[in-house]
Write an enzyme that holds these catalytic residues in place. Structure first.
Site, PDB file in Angstrom:
ATOM      1  N   THR A 140       0.916  10.456   3.747  1.00 48.45           N
ATOM      2  CA  THR A 140       0.089  11.467   3.064  1.00 48.45           C
ATOM      3  C   THR A 140      -1.157  11.813   3.873  1.00 48.45           C
ATOM      4  O   THR A 140      -1.876  12.744   3.511  1.00 48.45           O
ATOM      5  CB  THR A 140      -0.357  10.957   1.683  1.00 48.45           C
ATOM      6  N   ASP A 174       0.888  -1.154   0.000  1.00 49.89           N
ATOM      7  CA  ASP A 174       0.000   0.000   0.000  1.00 49.89           C
ATOM      8  C   ASP A 174       0.940   1.221   0.000  1.00 49.89           C
ATOM      9  O   ASP A 174       2.084   1.127   0.449  1.00 49.89           O
ATOM     10  CB  ASP A 174      -0.857  -0.044   1.269  1.00 49.89           C
ATOM     11  N   LEU A 175       0.467   2.338  -0.515  1.00 47.48           N
ATOM     12  CA  LEU A 175       1.352   3.515  -0.625  1.00 47.48           C
ATOM     13  C   LEU A 175       1.166   4.476   0.555  1.00 47.48           C
ATOM     14  O   LEU A 175       2.101   4.701   1.346  1.00 47.48           O
ATOM     15  CB  LEU A 175       1.059   4.229  -1.952  1.00 47.48           C
ATOM     16  N   ASP A 176      -0.058   5.031   0.681  1.00 49.90           N
ATOM     17  CA  ASP A 176      -0.333   6.027   1.723  1.00 49.90           C
ATOM     18  C   ASP A 176      -0.281   5.380   3.110  1.00 49.90           C
ATOM     19  O   ASP A 176      -1.065   4.480   3.401  1.00 49.90           O
ATOM     20  CB  ASP A 176      -1.728   6.639   1.510  1.00 49.90           C
ATOM     21  N   SER A 219      -2.660   0.405  -4.253  1.00 54.40           N
ATOM     22  CA  SER A 219      -3.191   1.578  -3.541  1.00 54.40           C
ATOM     23  C   SER A 219      -4.543   2.019  -4.083  1.00 54.40           C
ATOM     24  O   SER A 219      -4.794   1.930  -5.284  1.00 54.40           O
ATOM     25  CB  SER A 219      -2.200   2.744  -3.683  1.00 54.40           C
ATOM     26  N   ALA A 220      -5.379   2.548  -3.189  1.00 58.27           N
ATOM     27  CA  ALA A 220      -6.686   3.078  -3.597  1.00 58.27           C
ATOM     28  C   ALA A 220      -6.560   4.428  -4.290  1.00 58.27           C
ATOM     29  O   ALA A 220      -7.487   4.893  -4.938  1.00 58.27           O
ATOM     30  CB  ALA A 220      -7.566   3.240  -2.353  1.00 58.27           C
ATOM     31  N   SER A 221      -5.397   5.062  -4.157  1.00 52.96           N
ATOM     32  CA  SER A 221      -5.270   6.458  -4.599  1.00 52.96           C
ATOM     33  C   SER A 221      -5.136   6.625  -6.108  1.00 52.96           C
ATOM     34  O   SER A 221      -4.329   5.970  -6.754  1.00 52.96           O
ATOM     35  CB  SER A 221      -4.065   7.102  -3.922  1.00 52.96           C
ATOM     36  N   LYS A 269      -8.595   6.507   6.346  1.00 52.71           N
ATOM     37  CA  LYS A 269      -7.401   5.789   5.885  1.00 52.71           C
ATOM     38  C   LYS A 269      -7.768   4.540   5.089  1.00 52.71           C
ATOM     39  O   LYS A 269      -8.537   3.706   5.562  1.00 52.71           O
ATOM     40  CB  LYS A 269      -6.505   5.424   7.076  1.00 52.71           C
ATOM     41  N   GLU A 281       0.272  -3.215   4.680  1.00 50.15           N
ATOM     42  CA  GLU A 281      -0.884  -2.314   4.799  1.00 50.15           C
ATOM     43  C   GLU A 281      -0.938  -1.597   6.147  1.00 50.15           C
ATOM     44  O   GLU A 281      -0.623  -2.198   7.168  1.00 50.15           O
ATOM     45  CB  GLU A 281      -2.173  -3.145   4.698  1.00 50.15           C
ATOM     46  N   ASP A 282      -1.391  -0.336   6.132  1.00 50.25           N
ATOM     47  CA  ASP A 282      -1.537   0.394   7.404  1.00 50.25           C
ATOM     48  C   ASP A 282      -3.003   0.550   7.820  1.00 50.25           C
ATOM     49  O   ASP A 282      -3.269   1.062   8.905  1.00 50.25           O
ATOM     50  CB  ASP A 282      -0.919   1.798   7.299  1.00 50.25           C
ATOM     51  N   LYS A 313     -11.029  -1.178  -1.237  1.00 49.57           N
ATOM     52  CA  LYS A 313     -10.723  -2.067  -0.114  1.00 49.57           C
ATOM     53  C   LYS A 313     -11.851  -1.927   0.901  1.00 49.57           C
ATOM     54  O   LYS A 313     -12.344  -0.821   1.072  1.00 49.57           O
ATOM     55  CB  LYS A 313      -9.383  -1.646   0.528  1.00 49.57           C
ATOM     56  N   ARG A 339     -11.781   8.021  -2.283  1.00 49.37           N
ATOM     57  CA  ARG A 339     -12.133   9.451  -2.201  1.00 49.37           C
ATOM     58  C   ARG A 339     -13.646   9.643  -2.004  1.00 49.37           C
ATOM     59  O   ARG A 339     -14.092  10.400  -1.149  1.00 49.37           O
ATOM     60  CB  ARG A 339     -11.660  10.165  -3.473  1.00 49.37           C
TER      61      ARG A 339
HETATM   62  C1  BG6 Z   1      -5.810   5.837   0.140  1.00 49.11           C
HETATM   63  C2  BG6 Z   1      -5.803   6.750   1.354  1.00 49.11           C
HETATM   64  O1  BG6 Z   1      -4.553   5.315  -0.081  1.00 49.11           O
HETATM   65  O2  BG6 Z   1      -6.235   6.560  -1.015  1.00 49.11           O
HETATM   66  C3  BG6 Z   1      -7.187   7.361   1.536  1.00 49.11           C
HETATM   67  O3  BG6 Z   1      -5.445   6.009   2.513  1.00 49.11           O
HETATM   68  C4  BG6 Z   1      -7.609   8.075   0.261  1.00 49.11           C
HETATM   69  O4  BG6 Z   1      -7.173   8.239   2.634  1.00 49.11           O
HETATM   70  C5  BG6 Z   1      -7.543   7.112  -0.922  1.00 49.11           C
HETATM   71  O5  BG6 Z   1      -8.924   8.591   0.388  1.00 49.11           O
HETATM   72  C6  BG6 Z   1      -7.915   7.770  -2.257  1.00 49.11           C
HETATM   73  O6  BG6 Z   1      -6.943   8.710  -2.565  1.00 49.11           O
HETATM   74  P1  BG6 Z   1      -7.037   9.790  -3.726  1.00 49.11           P
HETATM   75  O7  BG6 Z   1      -5.616  10.300  -3.801  1.00 49.11           O
HETATM   76  O8  BG6 Z   1      -7.452   9.082  -4.967  1.00 49.11           O
HETATM   77  O9  BG6 Z   1      -8.027  10.819  -3.304  1.00 49.11           O
HETATM   78 MG    MG Z   2      -2.766   3.182   3.535  1.00 51.41          MG
END
Ligand code: BG6
Ligand code: MG
Length: 215
Positions: A17, A9-11, A114-116, A45, A169-170, A145, A49
Site C-alpha cells: 500500500t 504487519d499488513l502494509d 497494523s498501525a492502519s 513506513k 514486519e517490513d 510502533k 497517520r
Molecule cells: C502503516 C503504514 O501500516 O499504517 C503507514 O506503514 C501508515 O505508512 C499507517 O501511515 C497508518 O495508516 P492509515 O491507513 O491509518 O492512515
Molecule cells: Mg508495514
C-alpha cells in the site's frame, strides 16, 4: 518455548500500500507547496497517520494548528481510501496467502498487527477477512510502533504469551515494536534496514514452516 502464533504487519508485508500512501501524501504536499519524494515516503513506513503528517510538515514554512493538521490528515486519508477501495485480491503479495494457510494448517494461530485505521477496508478488498484469527489495528491501539502495544494486543486477543509469537514486519519501527514486546521477528525487505530482526527475507514467498520452526 513452543511457537503458537504469528502476527503479521499488513502494509508492506501482505500488500504493497506504500504506493497509494505515496500518491495521497504527494497530492497533499503539492497542494501545500511542500517538497515530497520517495525518500521521504520511506520514512513514513510503519508510522501512524499523525506522525506521517508531522514528517511531511517538517519542510513547511507554515505552522498549522492541531485542528488544521487533523483536517489535512483527513484530506489525505480520503484520497488514500479512494485508491485502496479499488484494490483487488490480485494485489496480495506473492506467497502471503500460501504461507499463512500453511502455518494455519499446522495449528498456528494468525493475527494482523497494523498501525492502519484502514485495516478492515484493506482486508475486505483483498478477500482476507476470514483468514485471520484476530485483528489488532490502528482503531484499537493508542501508541504507535515502536511501542509494542499493537503486538501485545494481538497476542492477548489470541490468548498466547509474547514468547510464543513471531512477528512479520517490513519497517524498522515495527521490528523494534516486536522486540519491545518480547517477540521473535522476521523482517520482510532489506537486511540493511531490518538488521535487528532474527531473520530477514525478501517476501513471504521465501518463508515456509521449516524456516519458521528454526527461529
Ligand atoms: C502503516 C503504514 O501500516 O499504517 C503507514 O506503514 C501508515 O505508512 C499507517 O501511515 C497508518 O495508516 P492509515 O491507513 O491509518 O492512515
Ligand atoms: Mg508495514
Amino acid at each position: 518455548m513452543k511457537l503458537k502464533a504469528c502476527i503479521f504487519d499488513l502494509d508492506g508485508v501482505i500488500v504493497d500500500t506504500a504506493k497509494y500512501h505515496y500518491l495521497a501524501w504527494k497530492r497533499l504536499a503539492d497542494q501545500l507547496g511542500i517538497f515530497f519524494n520517495e525518500d521521504i515516503n520511506e520514512r513514513l513506513k510503519g508510522v501512524s497517520r499523525t506522525e506521517s503528517l508531522k514528517i511531511i510538515l517538517e519542510l513547511s514554512d507554515i505552522v498549522y494548528t492541531r485542528d488544521e493538521e487533523a483536517a489535512l490528515a483527513a484530506r489525505k486519508n480520503q484520497w488514500y481510501v479512494d485508491y485502496i477501495s479499488r484494490m483487488t485480491p490480485a494485489e496480495i503479495l506473492p506467497g502471503s496467502f500460501e504461507f499463512i494457510s500453511e502455518i494455519k494448517n499446522a495449528g498456528i494461530k494468525v493475527a494482523i498487527g497494523s498501525a492502519s485505521k484502514n485495516t478492515p477496508l484493506i482486508l475486505e478488498r483483498l478477500g482476507l477477512k476470514e483468514l485471520f484469527d484476530a485483528v489488532a489495528d490502528g482503531n484499537i491501539v493508542k501508541k504507535a510502533k515502536p511501542d509494542p502495544e499493537v503486538f501485545l494486543k494481538a497476542a492477548e486477543m489470541l490468548k498466547v504469551r509474547s514468547k510464543e509469537c513471531v512477528v512479520f514486519e517490513d519497517a524498522a519501527a515495527g521490528i523494534k515494536a516486536a522486540l519491545n514486546a518480547g517477540m521473535k521477528c522476521v523482517g520482510i525487505g532489506s537486511q540493511k534496514i531490518l538488521s535487528q530482526a532474527d531473520l530477514v527475507v525478501s517476501g513471504l514467498d521465501k518463508m515456509n514452516l521449516e524456516k519458521l520452526n528454526s527461529l
